[in-house]
Design an enzyme around this catalytic site. Structure first.
Site: not given
Ligand code: NAD
Length: 518
Positions: A256, A290
């Site tokens: 997602e 998002c």
């Molecule tokens: P992010 O990708 O920076 O982090 C998301 C999660 O991934 C965090 O818990 C982080 O600690 C973890 N993470 C980071 N590096 C990792 C790795 N190498 N391996 C495993 N996990 C890792 O995203 P964010 O800044 O927390 O959230 C914002 C983003 O999320 C935006 O792009 C937004 O559009 C998206 N989002 C999507 C949806 C959806 O349902 N499609 C919903 C909400 C947010």
């Protein structure tokens, strides 16, 4: 009873169930409005994550054995618990994420509704059933069922720290899995609260939901821990890393990811309603949504009226952290630079920048971004191509709805979108052709509040679905079983002892049944 983590204490995400000595590093989560420390949490390392997953694995078996009714009862107890402590949780979301208390209530309410739906519909969507066997196996009975995967690892973002993870957790649990949840490092207190609430509400299956806290390294450890699936919600860039890590162990993934959602405003649209929806879709939650609206394509017939209405509405917005503020600070400080870069890039390319806010001279602090509307932005600008994730909106004049659709679809993302039109028929046709997983007509974001509707994107917005029956099935594997009811009198086709003329007989029957179709 407050189960929110206390300031100054190291709060174990799994509340005493993970050996605290397994990890030595800690990190702080802070209030983005004030900088005050909300809690201090362990960075769970590889060993601590493995230990948590092992405990969840044992719990998964008992949880699965409870069956649909037993699980429904306990998921209902959980939602009741959340509903009774709605304000307490909303206050924590407000402090840790920064969004207004009222928006936090809306978010939690949605999550509760999804819990109710998932619990109530799991049997119908996943329960064992007999299916027709067809001609070739007419002497057999066939059974289909959807079995849980065991432990599902949920990795979440910070922007909707309740609604987003619960969208996976509720459906994974209802399908019979245990869950290990890794909340964002920006909202660990909310994650720990949700897990503690589970233990309090469902004491006889307390290990079915656990939390590990930390940064990307903890998330990567969860990807490598041998779980049945990783449900990842976050940016496309991190999603690619998660997929690469999961590929090492062939762990399946649900992605997602981000979006660049557009709204189409057609000739006969209700312009005031469209402007209201666009401003909410773009600016609420400080644009950190998002499925937020980041682009609008308005036809020439309505463009001037639409821009005037949006401008008037945006002027009334007031970022802040008090109860009357329309939206809060940016949760993640580094996102402010991204938003500024996109606005600057558009301005350099000749865009007109309209900065709103009821009192632009008195910004409540450097963590806030004023509502910003960008006109005449070239389509190859960052503000049109990349996810901005801030309180900004581009508005572009187009000839007609077809041109609007073409531009809407010309992006690598494909999460959601919105169409405002006076004609249901035309709007439905446009919605079907919009390259996105979800579309709302004459509103924004509504699909997220309909639990029966699957949620997910295409392209760089990811794949797989949460919510609805598809969301339940996402956390299962189908199991197919056949049972021979009686032996065929003429002999078995899949046996070396079949009669020599069996294949000819079969070819004749197939010719009669299928041969007439041209
Ligand atoms: P992010 O990708 O920076 O982090 C998301 C999660 O991934 C965090 O818990 C982080 O600690 C973890 N993470 C980071 N590096 C990792 C790795 N190498 N391996 C495993 N996990 C890792 O995203 P964010 O800044 O927390 O959230 C914002 C983003 O999320 C935006 O792009 C937004 O559009 C998206 N989002 C999507 C949806 C959806 O349902 N499609 C919903 C909400 C947010």
């Amino acid at each position: 009873m407050s189960i929110a983590p206390q300031m100054d204490t190291v709060t174990d995400g799994a509340a005493g169930t993970v050996d605290r000595h397994a990890t030595t590093r800690t990190f702080e989560s802070t209030d983005p409005a004030t900088g005050a420390v909300v809690g201090i949490f362990p960075v769970h390392d590889t060993d601590a994550v493995a230990e948590t997953v092992n405990r969840a694995r044992a719990a998964a078996q008992q949880w699965a054995e409870l069956g649909f009714d037993g699980r429904r009862q306990r998921l209902n107890a959980y939602r009741g618990y959340l509903a009774r402590r709605l304000h307490e949780l909303a206050d924590l979301v407000h402090r840790e994420n920064g969004k207004p208390h009222a928006d936090a209530i809306l978010e939690i309410t949605l999550a509760i509704d999804h819990l109710a739906w998932a619990a109530g519909h799991a049997r119908k969507a996943l329960g064992p059933r007999r299916v027709k066997t067809g001609l070739l196996a007419a002497n057999h009975a066939a059974y289909l069922e959807y079995q849980p995967l065991g432990v599902v690892g949920v990795i979440g973002p910070w922007n909707y720290p309740v609604f987003t993870p619960v969208g996976s957790i509720a459906y994974a649990l209802a399908a019979g899995n245990a869950v290990v949840f890794k909340p964002s490092e920006y909202t660990p207190a909310v994650g720990a609260w949700l897990a503690a609430a589970w233990r309090a509400a469902v004491p006889d299956a307390e290990d079915a939901v656990q939390v590990v806290t930390g940064d990307g390294s903890t998330g990567a450890a969860l990807c490598r821990a041998g779980v049945g699936k990783i449900a990842f919600t976050g940016s496309a860039a991190t999603g690619k890393k998660v997929m690469a890590t999961c590929a090492e162990t062939l762990t399946p993934v649900l992605m997602e990811l981000g979006g660049k959602d557009a709204m189409i405003v057609d000739d006969d649209a209700d312009v005031v309603a469209a402007a209201d929806a666009a401003v909410w879709g773009a600016m609420s939650n400080a644009g950190q949504t998002c499925i937020g609206i980041e682009r609008v394509y308005a036809t020439s017939a309505v463009y001037d009226r639409f821009v005037a209405e949006v401008t008037a509405q945006v002027r009334k917005l007031r970022p802040g952290s008090d109860d009357e503020a329309t939206y809060g600070p940016m949760t993640m400080p580094s996102q402010i630079d991204v938003v500024r870069r996109h606005v600057q890039d558009a301005a350099t390319a000749g865009a007109q920048v309209i900065t709103g806010g009821s009192d632009p001279d008195s910004s409540p602090g450097e963590n806030y971004v004023a509502p910003t509307v960008l006109l005449d932005v070239p389509e190859d600008s960052l503000a049109v191509r990349e996810e901005t994730f801030g309180p900004t909106l581009t508005i572009t004049r187009v000839r007609d709805a077809e041109e609007a659709l073409e531009r809407t679809n010309a992006t690598s993302y494909g999460l959601a979108g919105s169409i405002f039109s006076g004609s249901s028929k035309k709007a439905l046709d446009l919605a079907r052709r919009m390259r996105s997983g979800m579309t709302s007509i004459n509103s924004v974001l509504t699909f997220a509040s309909v639990p029966a509707l699957p949620f997910g994107g295409v392209g760089e917005s990811g794949f797989g679905r949460i919510h609805g029956e598809d969301g339940l099935k996402e956390f299962t594997r189908s199991k197919s079983i056949t049972r021979q009811r009686f032996a065929l009198p003429g002999g078995n086709l899949t046996s070396f002892s079949r009669p020599a003329n069996a294949a000819d007989g079969l070819a004749r029957v197939i010719g009669i049944v299928h041969g007439r179709h041209r």
